[in-house]
Structure formats: C-alpha cells, structure tokens
Design a protein around this motif. Sequence first.
Motif, PDB file in Angstrom:
ATOM      1  N   PHE A  83       5.721  28.740 -51.491  1.00  0.00           N
ATOM      2  CA  PHE A  83       4.479  29.661 -51.604  1.00  0.00           C
ATOM      3  C   PHE A  83       4.123  31.374 -51.783  1.00  0.00           C
ATOM      4  CE2 PHE A  83       4.759  26.506 -48.381  1.00  0.00           C
ATOM      5  CZ  PHE A  83       3.410  25.771 -48.768  1.00  0.00           C
ATOM      6  N   ASN A  87       6.080  31.952 -46.135  1.00  0.00           N
ATOM      7  CA  ASN A  87       5.894  31.074 -45.071  1.00  0.00           C
ATOM      8  C   ASN A  87       7.257  30.431 -44.240  1.00  0.00           C
ATOM      9  OD1 ASN A  87       3.230  31.794 -45.243  1.00  0.00           O
ATOM     10  ND2 ASN A  87       2.832  29.625 -46.416  1.00  0.00           N
ATOM     11  N   LEU A  88       7.745  31.532 -44.290  1.00  0.00           N
ATOM     12  CA  LEU A  88       9.558  30.988 -43.141  1.00  0.00           C
ATOM     13  C   LEU A  88       8.658  30.729 -42.006  1.00  0.00           C
ATOM     14  CD1 LEU A  88      12.091  33.159 -44.545  1.00  0.00           C
ATOM     15  CD2 LEU A  88      11.373  30.898 -44.780  1.00  0.00           C
ATOM     16  N   PHE A  89       8.822  30.073 -41.232  1.00  0.00           N
ATOM     17  CA  PHE A  89       9.152  29.998 -39.969  1.00  0.00           C
ATOM     18  C   PHE A  89       9.345  30.859 -38.821  1.00  0.00           C
ATOM     19  CE2 PHE A  89       9.753  25.479 -41.241  1.00  0.00           C
ATOM     20  CZ  PHE A  89       8.632  24.816 -41.953  1.00  0.00           C
ATOM     21  N   LYS A  90       8.468  31.872 -38.403  1.00  0.00           N
ATOM     22  CA  LYS A  90       8.826  33.274 -37.884  1.00  0.00           C
ATOM     23  C   LYS A  90       9.551  33.036 -36.946  1.00  0.00           C
ATOM     24  CE  LYS A  90       4.636  35.564 -39.363  1.00  0.00           C
ATOM     25  NZ  LYS A  90       3.242  34.240 -39.831  1.00  0.00           N
ATOM     26  N   HIS A  91       9.167  31.964 -35.937  1.00  0.00           N
ATOM     27  CA  HIS A  91      10.024  31.977 -34.374  1.00  0.00           C
ATOM     28  C   HIS A  91      11.242  31.231 -34.980  1.00  0.00           C
ATOM     29  CE1 HIS A  91       8.360  28.111 -34.851  1.00  0.00           C
ATOM     30  NE2 HIS A  91       8.709  27.011 -34.247  1.00  0.00           N
ATOM     31  N   LEU A 100      15.174  22.435 -40.175  1.00  0.00           N
ATOM     32  CA  LEU A 100      14.207  21.982 -39.834  1.00  0.00           C
ATOM     33  C   LEU A 100      13.866  20.776 -40.035  1.00  0.00           C
ATOM     34  CD1 LEU A 100      12.472  22.073 -36.922  1.00  0.00           C
ATOM     35  CD2 LEU A 100      10.684  23.054 -38.724  1.00  0.00           C
ATOM     36  N   TYR A 133      16.354  36.195 -38.105  1.00  0.00           N
ATOM     37  CA  TYR A 133      15.150  35.480 -38.459  1.00  0.00           C
ATOM     38  C   TYR A 133      14.767  35.959 -39.667  1.00  0.00           C
ATOM     39  CZ  TYR A 133      15.544  33.915 -33.591  1.00  0.00           C
ATOM     40  OH  TYR A 133      15.556  32.787 -32.246  1.00  0.00           O
ATOM     41  N   GLU A 136      13.635  39.972 -39.818  1.00  0.00           N
ATOM     42  CA  GLU A 136      15.384  41.267 -40.903  1.00  0.00           C
ATOM     43  C   GLU A 136      15.474  40.694 -41.933  1.00  0.00           C
ATOM     44  OE1 GLU A 136      17.084  40.276 -36.302  1.00  0.00           O
ATOM     45  OE2 GLU A 136      17.747  38.894 -37.487  1.00  0.00           O
ATOM     46  N   ARG A 149      14.943  26.583 -48.453  1.00  0.00           N
ATOM     47  CA  ARG A 149      14.004  25.436 -47.418  1.00  0.00           C
ATOM     48  C   ARG A 149      13.887  24.044 -48.095  1.00  0.00           C
ATOM     49  NH1 ARG A 149       9.302  27.453 -44.253  1.00  0.00           N
ATOM     50  NH2 ARG A 149       8.837  27.888 -46.108  1.00  0.00           N
TER      51      ARG A 149
ATOM     52  N   GLN B 121       1.778  28.725 -41.935  1.00  0.00           N
ATOM     53  CA  GLN B 121       3.223  28.152 -41.202  1.00  0.00           C
ATOM     54  C   GLN B 121       2.661  26.219 -40.906  1.00  0.00           C
ATOM     55  OE1 GLN B 121       5.467  29.798 -39.236  1.00  0.00           O
ATOM     56  NE2 GLN B 121       4.764  31.577 -40.749  1.00  0.00           N
ATOM     57  N   GLN B 143       5.268  28.947 -31.763  1.00  0.00           N
ATOM     58  CA  GLN B 143       4.387  30.210 -32.576  1.00  0.00           C
ATOM     59  C   GLN B 143       3.088  30.624 -31.270  1.00  0.00           C
ATOM     60  OE1 GLN B 143       4.159  32.000 -36.348  1.00  0.00           O
ATOM     61  NE2 GLN B 143       6.041  29.844 -37.169  1.00  0.00           N
ATOM     62  N   ARG B 222      12.504  36.211 -31.994  1.00  0.00           N
ATOM     63  CA  ARG B 222      11.211  37.794 -32.362  1.00  0.00           C
ATOM     64  C   ARG B 222      10.296  36.503 -32.782  1.00  0.00           C
ATOM     65  NH1 ARG B 222      13.213  41.491 -34.808  1.00  0.00           N
ATOM     66  NH2 ARG B 222      14.701  42.150 -33.512  1.00  0.00           N
TER      67      ARG B 222
END
Lengths: 240, 222
Positions: A83, A87-91, A100, A133, A136, A149, B121, B143, B222
Amino acid sequence: MISVKNLRKSFGHHEILKGINNHVEEREVVVVIGPSGSGKSTFLRCLNGLEVVTSGEIEIVGMKLTDPTTDIHKLRQHVGMVFQQFNLFKHLTILENITLGPRKVKKQAVAEANEIARELLAKVGLPGKEQRYPDELSGGQQQRVAIARALAMKPDVMLFDEPTSALDPEMVGEVLQVMKNLASEGMTMVVVTHEMGFAREVGHRVLFMDEGYIVEEGKPSDLFTNPQMERTKSFLAKVL
Amino acid sequence: MNVIWGNLPVILGGLALTIQYAVVAIILMVVIGLIAALMRLSKLAPMRWIASAYVEIFRSTPLLVQLFFIVLGLPAILPVNQWFGQLMYPILSAALTLSLNEGAYVTEIIRAGILGVDRGQKEAALSIGMTDFQTMRYVVLPQAFKRMIPPLVNQAAQTVKDTSLLAPVGVAELVYKGEIVIAATFASFTIWSLVAALYFVIIFSVSKCSAYLERRLQVDKR
Ligand SMILES: Nc1ncnc2c1ncn2[C@@H]1O[C@H](COP(=O)(O)OP(=O)(O)O)[C@@H](O)[C@H]1O
Ligand SMILES: [Mg+2]
C-alpha cells in the motif's frame, strides 16, 4: 496469471471503472500509470477483492475471484499487496508484522516463520530490525518491511499501489531497488506508480488509465516515445 | 470515634459486598460490551438491531428503575424465584442488571475504539489472507484496546459509584450498611463521612489505574 474481462465498478451512482479488459502473464511486470482519480487504485483493489466488483469477471492465480463460491481469503494468500501508506501493524514488532500471516493464516510453526522472516528482512536490506516497531523506522524502511510481509505468504502475484508516493525523495530508490530485484527473480507484478524511470526500466508493459478506461497500452519503449492517443500524449507531456 | 470503631465490622462487610459487585460487574460489562460492539458492527442487520436496541434501552432508562424492574418487578410475573432460588435471584439479577447497564456504555466505548483504528490496518490484514475474525482478533482489537483504556477505566469508576444504587433493592452493600448503622446510632454525619471516604479511596485508586495502564502499554508496546 491475471485475466480481467469487462470489469466495471461503481460507488453509488458513480462509475469508476467502465469496462476494463486485460491479461497479465506469469512473470510479467505491468506498470499502471494515469492521472489521479482515474481508477488505478480501485482497479488494483478489485484484483484481490478489497473492492467488490459491480460486474465483469476476474480470474487470478487460477481462481475465479468473481465467483461467489470462491474462498476469497484463500485467494488473497496468493496475491500480495503493498500500500501507499505501508499499513504496517503498528502494535507489532517488525518480526511479528512479517510472521503474523504465516503463523495465523498458514499455521506455520513460530520457529519456521521467524526463520523465513529473517531471510526476507535480509533480502530487503533490513537485517537486525526484527525487534523494532514500525514507527521507529523511516518510511522507506517501513515500505520494505511491508514488501517482506507480503512476500512471507509466498504469493504468486504482487500488487503495488503507488509504493513510493508517500516517501521522501531520498528513500524512493531503496524501495524501487527491492522491487527491481523481485522483478528479476520472475515475480508477476502489477505496479501503480508515477516513477516513469522504473516503468521504462523494469516494466514489460505499461497501461495508461484515464477516467475508468485503459486508454492505451504497450511496451514502455513504444508507449513513452510514441504514444498514439491524445490523452496519453498530454499526460506524458506533464509527467516526463 | 467510638461510633466508627464499634461499627467498623458492619461497615467493612458492606464495603466487601460493594467491591464484589463492582468486580463482577466490571468483568461482565467488558464481556457484554465486546459482544454487543461486535454485533453493532456486524454485517448481519438483525445482529445490529438487537445490539442497538439493547444499548438504547439501557442508556435511556435510569439504572435505579432497571434494578426495581428486574430485581423486584420480574418476580411478580415470572417464577424466577423458583428457577434461581429465593435467595439467589436477587443477588444474580442485581449483579446482572448492573452489568448490563454498564455494558451498554462499554459497547459504545469499544465500538468507537474499533472504528478509530485506521482502515489501512484492516485492509493490510485482509490482504495477507486473514479472515474477518482474525483481522479483528490480531490487528484491530489490540490497537483499539489501547485507546479504549482511559474511557474503560472511567466506566469502571462509574460502576463502583453505581453499586450504591443496589441498596434500595436490598443488596447489603456499603450504603445499605451505613443506613443500618445510622438507624441504630443516629450518627448520621460520622457514618456518611466514613462511607464517602471509603468510596473515595476505591474510586480514586481505580481512576489512577488508567495512568498506570497507559504507561505500561506505552513502554511495552507502541
Ligand atoms: N470507497 C470509495 N467510495 C466512493 N468513491 C470512491 C471510493 N474509492 C475511490 N473512490 C473514487 O473513485 C475515483 C477513483 O479513485 P482511485 O481508484 O483511488 O483513483 P487513482 O488511484 O487513480 O487516483 C475517485 O474519484 C475516488 O473519489
Ligand atoms: Mg490511487
């Protein structure tokens, strides 16, 4: 690998795709160009079912997407998507981002998934970032992780929607390089981009889209130097 | 002071019950709220209708009336006392009514949390072949949960306050016990001061959890 017949897509009364026909061969790299709002993203998103088509037929990776009995989740495992906004999974950490899908969708063992993820990170030039993360990392790094991914699912086709448009200029090159490598390995790719250099160098075929139609298509060398249609000419005059 | 020391065991007994009801209701309100929030976001219209009706009914009537209706009203038309037992029905129905009431607010908190997660997401998760359930479970909810912590803690504090409305339907919690002690000692000012102080300690501590939980999650994830 991809076959699109008379694809139409409307949002409400607004028809965005007005009858798209195309055929993408295995190992082919197709670059889609065209002005903003011409339906490029919508076209790409129809190819993995993120948008539900209004009419027409799509066959991709040997499955009939437009057949309601097709398992769309199964199909998407074979169609990678990258994308504009990464849209990386932030958490999740970088490693978790990549593993995942393999772990939850393909039920791969953690050790195996981690192993593959490390190889992919090395391949996109980001060894050692496993425990970071997403926020970063720089934009260019995030986009390379996003490519890793998608690759972790071992897709047969990769779709790229303006993968470098959200990047600072100095990071565009590193992402395009990863895509070039992928193309040279024989990955089938459909790439929406404004990077005409990439289109010329890597693309086997270029599609010019405008107002919901594929106005013109051809080899990059032909289309860029000798466009036939007025609309193609005026678009290229603006971007080249 | 003698009034306090002499009646402390009674008051603390009420406090124990207050805490028990609050803990049960806080756990159940999250479970109920999660289910109802997912129903409100379901593709199936009947699911959405049921969940919306639940939320609207419980948010648009006073908790005290809901308690009177379910704890005291229902036994008048249904043999619920036979089904659940004369002693158990008031306890179960009071806890459940409180949980359902708080759950209606939690439904909206969780729904807003889910809707607040960037669309990209979800699309990224779907694009690697995840099902809607997996997308919700592994990407959207984790999230959403982070941003839901402050309003959820706030609702938990509200739940502790709302347990005081259980006194009128016969639950012998803190307020109920306070009234009993006052009836016997007439030490109205002293006992209500004590009751208020005890509520303050609990609710203040619960509220402070929010900052702690947020900090924890900031550091780990985070
Ligand atoms: N979900 C949507 N709902 C309504 N309109 C949409 C939606 N997605 C895209 N569009 C419209 O479709 C048109 C084409 O959009 P898009 O495919 O994103 O174009 P491009 O990628 O070529 O810039 C635009 O006019 C856009 O506003
Ligand atoms: Mg676009």
